[in-house]
Design a protein around this motif. Structure first.
Motif, PDB file in Angstrom:
ATOM      1  N   LYS A 153      -7.011  -2.898 -12.210  1.00 50.33           N
ATOM      2  CA  LYS A 153      -7.126  -2.114 -10.985  1.00 50.33           C
ATOM      3  C   LYS A 153      -6.214  -0.897 -11.010  1.00 50.33           C
ATOM      4  N   GLU A 154      -6.717   0.187 -10.463  1.00 47.68           N
ATOM      5  CA  GLU A 154      -5.977   1.442 -10.426  1.00 47.68           C
ATOM      6  C   GLU A 154      -4.706   1.275  -9.600  1.00 47.68           C
ATOM      7  N   GLY A 155      -3.657   1.954 -10.045  1.00 47.54           N
ATOM      8  CA  GLY A 155      -2.411   1.954  -9.291  1.00 47.54           C
ATOM      9  C   GLY A 155      -1.386   0.944  -9.746  1.00 47.54           C
ATOM     10  N   VAL A 156      -1.755   0.021 -10.672  1.00 50.94           N
ATOM     11  CA  VAL A 156      -0.738  -0.911 -11.160  1.00 50.94           C
ATOM     12  C   VAL A 156       0.327  -0.127 -11.922  1.00 50.94           C
ATOM     13  N   CYS A 157       1.521  -0.682 -11.940  1.00 52.07           N
ATOM     14  CA  CYS A 157       2.672   0.001 -12.537  1.00 52.07           C
ATOM     15  C   CYS A 157       2.823  -0.409 -13.996  1.00 52.07           C
ATOM     16  N   LEU A 158       3.028   0.577 -14.871  1.00 51.07           N
ATOM     17  CA  LEU A 158       3.310   0.322 -16.281  1.00 51.07           C
ATOM     18  C   LEU A 158       4.755   0.719 -16.554  1.00 51.07           C
ATOM     19  N   ASP A 185       4.905   4.633 -15.296  1.00 49.40           N
ATOM     20  CA  ASP A 185       3.696   5.359 -14.934  1.00 49.40           C
ATOM     21  C   ASP A 185       2.778   4.399 -14.180  1.00 49.40           C
ATOM     22  N   THR A 186       1.824   4.951 -13.467  1.00 47.76           N
ATOM     23  CA  THR A 186       0.813   4.124 -12.802  1.00 47.76           C
ATOM     24  C   THR A 186      -0.542   4.430 -13.410  1.00 47.76           C
ATOM     25  N   LEU A 187      -1.414   3.436 -13.367  1.00 46.47           N
ATOM     26  CA  LEU A 187      -2.754   3.600 -13.931  1.00 46.47           C
ATOM     27  C   LEU A 187      -3.573   4.487 -12.997  1.00 46.47           C
ATOM     28  N   ARG A 188      -4.022   5.616 -13.529  1.00 46.90           N
ATOM     29  CA  ARG A 188      -4.855   6.556 -12.769  1.00 46.90           C
ATOM     30  C   ARG A 188      -6.242   6.550 -13.390  1.00 46.90           C
ATOM     31  N   GLY A 189      -7.222   5.999 -12.631  1.00 49.66           N
ATOM     32  CA  GLY A 189      -8.533   5.777 -13.222  1.00 49.66           C
ATOM     33  C   GLY A 189      -8.397   4.692 -14.262  1.00 49.66           C
ATOM     34  N   ASP A 190      -8.605   5.072 -15.524  1.00 48.98           N
ATOM     35  CA  ASP A 190      -8.431   4.103 -16.614  1.00 48.98           C
ATOM     36  C   ASP A 190      -7.356   4.558 -17.594  1.00 48.98           C
ATOM     37  N   SER A 191      -6.499   5.512 -17.179  1.00 44.86           N
ATOM     38  CA  SER A 191      -5.597   6.144 -18.139  1.00 44.86           C
ATOM     39  C   SER A 191      -4.137   6.131 -17.669  1.00 44.86           C
ATOM     40  N   PHE A 192      -3.246   6.214 -18.641  1.00 39.58           N
ATOM     41  CA  PHE A 192      -1.822   6.434 -18.375  1.00 39.58           C
ATOM     42  C   PHE A 192      -1.237   7.171 -19.579  1.00 39.58           C
TER      43      PHE A 192
END
Length: 394
Positions: free
Chosen positions: A38-43, A59-66
């Motif tokens: 899901k979008e917005g999870v923290c990496l 970083d946070t997941l934006r769409g399918d990318s980070f």
């Protein structure tokens, strides 16, 4: 005039390009694309010092990318770990290695980050991926078990008072732990097969250390013979490295002292490099605290250790002995107010700690004023040290 301006312009462009190139060599880039998360999870990206990580980028997941672009530490190779945080739950970590100028690409199909595909030219990463690929399905099951255990601990942070509920909680905990242990054994089997095919290098030694820990702490471990054979293949130089000495300590534990025996001793260094020994403190009782920067209960105990140092000042010697390497010991010492003896033999798990060792730290040892072992115990709970010392200090 036009030629001069053109030469100046070209020179500026070349300078900017070369500057960008230099800057790129001072950093490394990690880019990822992942599905079904899901979008917005923290990496969270950690730089590892031994087994302890320091967060260096988020970083946070934006769409399918980070994407991360991080300054290189300046050592030969940075050892990293990437985790996903979803609310208050953390995944297992993805192990990464980076050099100056590295461009690492990650591809994931789900939240099981440990088994994401890693495209990298760093030699350690390529070796690591062999071990991941050999047990990919098992590692995915391990990750699911890990998340289930985390949810379990969040749901039951304390023991239920109701006996029936407690029995169910214990049964579920034991079931999850058994699944984990069974998966570890199956993965270890694949690791041993792969190690027989590979040359001895950094990752190989890491894996041998992990297997040796399994030999020491897993009841009825089935691959002791195979692990000892792998160790037998090390050269004498490899055996004398810090990793090799730790492996030896796990496989062939040193004789440990017992209660009423004379304390085991050895050279211990303070942060200034001065040498001390436990025998220096003879004449007063001594409380030894074996601890590590990466041990949560060890750090939780430090405020109580400080309280004890004040309460028993003049009649009790307190000696905290770090089992970390020098870097982690110095970092931890800067961040925590240790006003009593803060020492380290710089031998990790194969030094003095091994002679008093059990399965866990913090590990406490109480010595009499004559230098004999009075009592040893492990673990920490708030107030437990004060209560214990009320009985021991007379």
């Amino acid at each position: 005039m036009k030629n001069l301006n053109f030469r100046v312009l070209v020179s500026c462009i070349l300078f900017l390009l070369s500057s960008g190139g230099i800057q790129a060599q001072d950093t490394f880039i990690i880019e990822g694309k992942v599905k079904n998360v899901k979008e917005g999870v923290c990496l969270n990206l950690f730089r590892m010092e031994g087994s302890v990580g320091s967060s260096i980028a988020v970083d946070t997941l934006r769409g399918d990318s980070f994407r991360f672009e991080v300054p290189f530490s300046g050592t030969d190779t940075d050892r990293l770990m990437l985790q996903i945080r979803d609310g208050n739950l953390y995944t297992m970590g993805l192990h990464l290695w980076a050099k100056a100028g590295s461009h690492i690409r990650l591809i994931g199909e789900d939240i099981n980050i440990y088994t994401w595909q890693v495209k990298s030219e760093v030699p350690q990463q390529k070796i690591w991926q062999f071990f991941v690929d050999d047990s990919r399905d098992l590692w995915n099951l391990m990750q699911e078990n890990y998340m289930e255990q985390m949810r379990f601990r969040r749901k039951y942070p304390r023991k239920p008072e109701n006996k029936e509920v407690l029995a169910k909680v214990v049964a579920l905990r034991d079931s999850l732990e058994k699944i984990k242990n069974d998966l570890e054994i199956r993965i270890d089997s694949n690791i041993i097969v792969r190690m027989k095919q590979l040359p001895i290098e950094e990752i190989w030694m890491d894996k041998l250390k992990s297997l040796a820990i399994g030999v020491k702490y897993t009841k009825d471990y089935p691959y002791r013979k195979e692990v000892e054979e792998l160790y037998a293949g090390l050269t004498e130089v490899q055996r004398q490295t810090p990793e090799g000495l730790d492996i030896q300590a796990y496989l062939f534990p040193a004789k440990t002292v017992t209660v009423q025996e004379k304390a085991a001793d050895g050279d211990l260094f303070d942060l200034q490099g001065n040498v001390h020994r436990l025998s220096d403190f003879k004449g007063k009782p001594v409380l030894i605290d074996f601890w590590s920067r990466g041990c949560g209960p060890c750090l939780m105990a430090l405020p109580e250790m400080k309280e004890i140092s004040k309460k028993y000042e003049g009649c009790l010697v307190i000696v905290s002995v770090s089992i970390d390497d020098k870097t982690n010991w110095e970092i931890a010492s800067r961040h925590h107010d240790i006003s009593w003896w803060n020492l380290n033999d710089l031998k990790g798990n194969h030094g003095l700690y091994a002679k008093y060792s059990s399965d866990a730290i913090p590990r406490y040892v109480f010595l009499s004023s004559e230098g004999e072992v009075v009592e040893m115990w492990s673990g920490y709970g708030k107030g437990s040290l004060l209560k214990k010392l009320e009985k021991l200090v007379k």
